[in-house]
Scaffold this motif. Structure first.
Motif, PDB file in Angstrom:
ATOM      1  N   UNK A  62     -45.281  84.254  57.517  1.00 22.92           N
ATOM      2  CA  UNK A  62     -45.490  85.531  57.088  1.00 22.92           C
ATOM      3  C   UNK A  62     -46.917  86.641  57.420  1.00 22.92           C
ATOM      4  N   UNK A  63     -46.718  87.495  57.873  1.00 21.03           N
ATOM      5  CA  UNK A  63     -48.395  88.321  57.845  1.00 21.03           C
ATOM      6  C   UNK A  63     -49.261  88.346  56.524  1.00 21.03           C
ATOM      7  N   UNK A  64     -48.899  87.939  55.088  1.00 16.67           N
ATOM      8  CA  UNK A  64     -49.603  88.416  54.600  1.00 16.67           C
ATOM      9  C   UNK A  64     -48.947  87.338  53.732  1.00 16.67           C
ATOM     10  N   UNK A  65     -49.830  87.439  52.260  1.00 14.63           N
ATOM     11  CA  UNK A  65     -49.517  85.946  51.140  1.00 14.63           C
ATOM     12  C   UNK A  65     -48.708  86.812  50.682  1.00 14.63           C
ATOM     13  N   UNK A  66     -47.356  86.633  49.399  1.00 11.69           N
ATOM     14  CA  UNK A  66     -46.985  87.433  48.580  1.00 11.69           C
ATOM     15  C   UNK A  66     -45.843  88.627  49.059  1.00 11.69           C
ATOM     16  N   UNK A  67     -45.472  88.778  50.469  1.00  5.75           N
ATOM     17  CA  UNK A  67     -44.557  89.562  51.376  1.00  5.75           C
ATOM     18  C   UNK A  67     -43.435  89.711  50.293  1.00  5.75           C
ATOM     19  N   UNK A  68     -42.816  89.578  49.165  1.00  7.55           N
ATOM     20  CA  UNK A  68     -42.108  89.934  48.411  1.00  7.55           C
ATOM     21  C   UNK A  68     -42.210  90.553  47.585  1.00  7.55           C
ATOM     22  N   UNK A  69     -42.111  91.565  47.292  1.00 11.21           N
ATOM     23  CA  UNK A  69     -42.858  91.999  45.623  1.00 11.21           C
ATOM     24  C   UNK A  69     -44.176  92.716  45.013  1.00 11.21           C
ATOM     25  N   UNK A  70     -44.565  92.351  46.056  1.00  9.53           N
ATOM     26  CA  UNK A  70     -46.189  92.843  45.868  1.00  9.53           C
ATOM     27  C   UNK A  70     -46.748  93.565  46.755  1.00  9.53           C
ATOM     28  N   UNK A  73     -51.627  89.636  37.473  1.00  9.35           N
ATOM     29  CA  UNK A  73     -50.805  90.658  38.113  1.00  9.35           C
ATOM     30  C   UNK A  73     -50.011  90.647  37.437  1.00  9.35           C
ATOM     31  N   UNK A  74     -49.129  91.927  36.935  1.00  6.60           N
ATOM     32  CA  UNK A  74     -48.404  92.248  36.516  1.00  6.60           C
ATOM     33  C   UNK A  74     -47.324  93.329  37.397  1.00  6.60           C
ATOM     34  N   UNK A  75     -46.167  92.943  36.816  1.00  4.62           N
ATOM     35  CA  UNK A  75     -45.570  94.753  38.271  1.00  4.62           C
ATOM     36  C   UNK A  75     -44.301  95.089  37.701  1.00  4.62           C
ATOM     37  N   UNK A  76     -43.769  96.080  36.784  1.00  2.00           N
ATOM     38  CA  UNK A  76     -42.469  96.216  36.446  1.00  2.00           C
ATOM     39  C   UNK A  76     -41.830  97.149  37.103  1.00  2.00           C
ATOM     40  N   UNK A  77     -40.633  96.837  37.071  1.00  2.00           N
ATOM     41  CA  UNK A  77     -39.433  97.692  38.222  1.00  2.00           C
ATOM     42  C   UNK A  77     -40.029  96.744  39.344  1.00  2.00           C
ATOM     43  N   UNK A  78     -38.451  97.037  41.077  1.00  2.00           N
ATOM     44  CA  UNK A  78     -39.197  97.158  42.217  1.00  2.00           C
ATOM     45  C   UNK A  78     -39.843  97.159  43.292  1.00  2.00           C
ATOM     46  N   UNK A  79     -40.683  96.627  43.029  1.00  2.00           N
ATOM     47  CA  UNK A  79     -41.907  97.296  43.755  1.00  2.00           C
ATOM     48  C   UNK A  79     -41.656  97.498  45.298  1.00  2.00           C
ATOM     49  N   UNK A  80     -40.229  97.244  46.008  1.00  2.00           N
ATOM     50  CA  UNK A  80     -40.126  97.674  47.570  1.00  2.00           C
ATOM     51  C   UNK A  80     -38.764  99.345  47.180  1.00  2.00           C
ATOM     52  N   UNK A  81     -38.738  99.952  46.006  1.00  2.00           N
ATOM     53  CA  UNK A  81     -37.621 101.038  45.985  1.00  2.00           C
ATOM     54  C   UNK A  81     -39.070 101.804  45.879  1.00  2.00           C
ATOM     55  N   UNK A  82     -39.000 103.357  45.832  1.00  2.00           N
ATOM     56  CA  UNK A  82     -39.778 104.238  46.261  1.00  2.00           C
ATOM     57  C   UNK A  82     -40.283 104.524  47.367  1.00  2.00           C
ATOM     58  N   UNK A  83     -41.093 105.517  47.635  1.00  2.00           N
ATOM     59  CA  UNK A  83     -41.648 105.719  48.855  1.00  2.00           C
ATOM     60  C   UNK A  83     -43.032 106.046  48.701  1.00  2.00           C
TER      61      UNK A  83
END
Length: 409
Positions: free
Chosen positions: A174-182, A329-339
């Motif tokens: 992919x064009x960058x690392x961590x494409x899914x969810x980060x 690194x911590x993520x709460x929720x789905x980062x592909x939601x919201x604009x």
């Protein structure tokens, strides 16, 4: 109940489910079936402590003594090969059978295979403790390691390999690392931290050939470059283990399909953890499948409650984490939601990105920083997401506004 509870899959999810059944007072038979020879154990350490410790050990969820004390029967080194739903029987690979009143499928996921010829014994995957031990044997000064895939597992393994002195190259198509969810802003920081530690990170790179002659691995890229390594670790994602469920006629939808209570379309069979897809209440019923340590814990416990008749819906907010080079690194929720993304700068270079819908509802928060710098704010953001709360962008972005005050409001 006469036959009791049977749990297929003795990992994080299945182990937690078995213990929770006893915690909730279930007095019938509890049988936990796993295909590994080990006690139920946690998998996150496999890419970290199991690689870097002087004497790697399994981080067990429960000891033999605790399982015996709780009267939990642990059958190891066997697979479930068939489910007879009408007879309420599971058949095992050793020829034996188990009867059940309620059945939990916690079969997890397995590494996605790289569909290329030329893969031999020096092209490996990381899933089990035994896999970790085999990989660790190659992580020493002077050894060359190629990691195919720039996701969490691959990058954590890269950090461990560098700590042990190995030469590391990460290859990401992919064009960058961590494409899914980060978010890209956070991925860039992690990318730079790897380069600063001496890892060569090549993104946007298609692999056109792999040759593993038993002594070394030669990886040919689309631009003609050749990467030579003593070991290639493939980490290109995971696929849910669904064959047992599918052969039993259960619905499959990017995993074993369950409802909000983790029940399949058979009222006496549940599924939880990496192997299942389920509707996320906080995102309007969006069906997802999560590969995460905490989700496995939470769903194992919830499945146990619902096997006992609680009929409680899954309401937790997804949460992910990763440690690399002292950064968390911590993520709460789905980062592909919201604009809309709002940045909140913290001390020591840490920051959090808040993801908002057009109407201002907080749907995700992604943070990175040294140690536990973002932990408290991410936890508060998780609580705001669960409440489906809205917040002014300027309040979220201001370091002087306490997120706890937004939660109270």
């Amino acid at each position: 109940m006469t036959e009791g509870m049977v749990i297929i899959g003795a990992g994080e999810c299945g182990g937690r489910a078995a213990l929770t059944l006893r915690d909730l007072g279930f007095e019938g038979q509890v049988t936990l079936v796993g295909d590994e020879p080990h006690l139920p154990y946690e998998r996150p350490p496999l890419s970290k402590e199991a690689m870097t410790s002087a004497a790697p050990v399994i981080k067990a969820i429960a000891s033999d003594e605790l399982l015996a004390e709780r009267s939990i029967r642990h059958i190891h080194s066997v697979r479930a090969v068939a489910i007879d739903r009408a007879a309420h029987v599971v058949r095992l690979s050793d020829g034996s059978s188990l009867s059940y009143d309620k059945l939990l499928l916690a079969t997890g996921s397995v590494p996605r295979k790289l569909p290329m010829p030329g893969l031999g014994g020096r092209c490996v995957y990381l899933r089990t403790f035994n896999d970790a031990l085999a990989i660790r044997a190659h992580l020493s000064a002077g050894n060359r390691v190629a990691i195919i895939g720039g996701g969490f597992i691959g990058l954590e393994l890269a950090a461990s390999a560098r700590k042990l002195g190995a030469t590391v190259t990460v290859l990401e198509a992919q064009p960058r690392i961590l494409m899914r969810g980060v978010p890209s802003e956070i991925a860039e920081i992690i990318h730079k931290s790897h380069e600063a530690e001496g890892v060569k990170v090549l993104t946007g790179q298609d692999i056109i050939a792999i040759a593993d002659d038993g002594a070394e691995v030669r990886i040919t890229l689309a631009d003609g470059r050749e990467i030579v390594a003593d070991l290639a670790v493939i980490g290109i994602g995971a696929v849910p283990v669904t064959a047992l469920a599918a052969e039993a006629g259960l619905a499959i939808d990017n995993g074993i399909a369950v409802d909000g209570t983790l029940r399949t379309d058979d009222p006496d069979i549940f599924a939880a953890g990496d192997c299942c897809s389920f509707p996320l209440t906080v995102y309007g019923g969006r069906r997802v499948r999560l590969e995460a340590w905490r989700n496995a814990q939470e769903q194992g416990a919830l499945a146990a409650k619902n096997m006992m008749g609680a009929n409680e819906a899954h309401a937790a907010v997804p949460w992910f984490w990763s440690d690399q080079y002292g950064l968390t690194l911590q993520i709460a929720g789905l980062s592909d939601e919201g604009r809309s993304i709002v940045r909140r700068d913290l001390d020591d270079g840490a920051f959090i990105l808040f993801h908002l819908t057009e109407d201002g509802r907080l749907v995700a928060a992604s943070g990175i920083g040294p140690g536990n710098a973002v932990a408290r704010d991410i936890r508060l953001a998780e609580m705001l997401i669960a409440k489906r709360a809205s917040a002014a962008p300027e309040a979220l972005g201001s370091q002087t506004v306490k997120l706890k005050s937004l939660l109270v409001a």
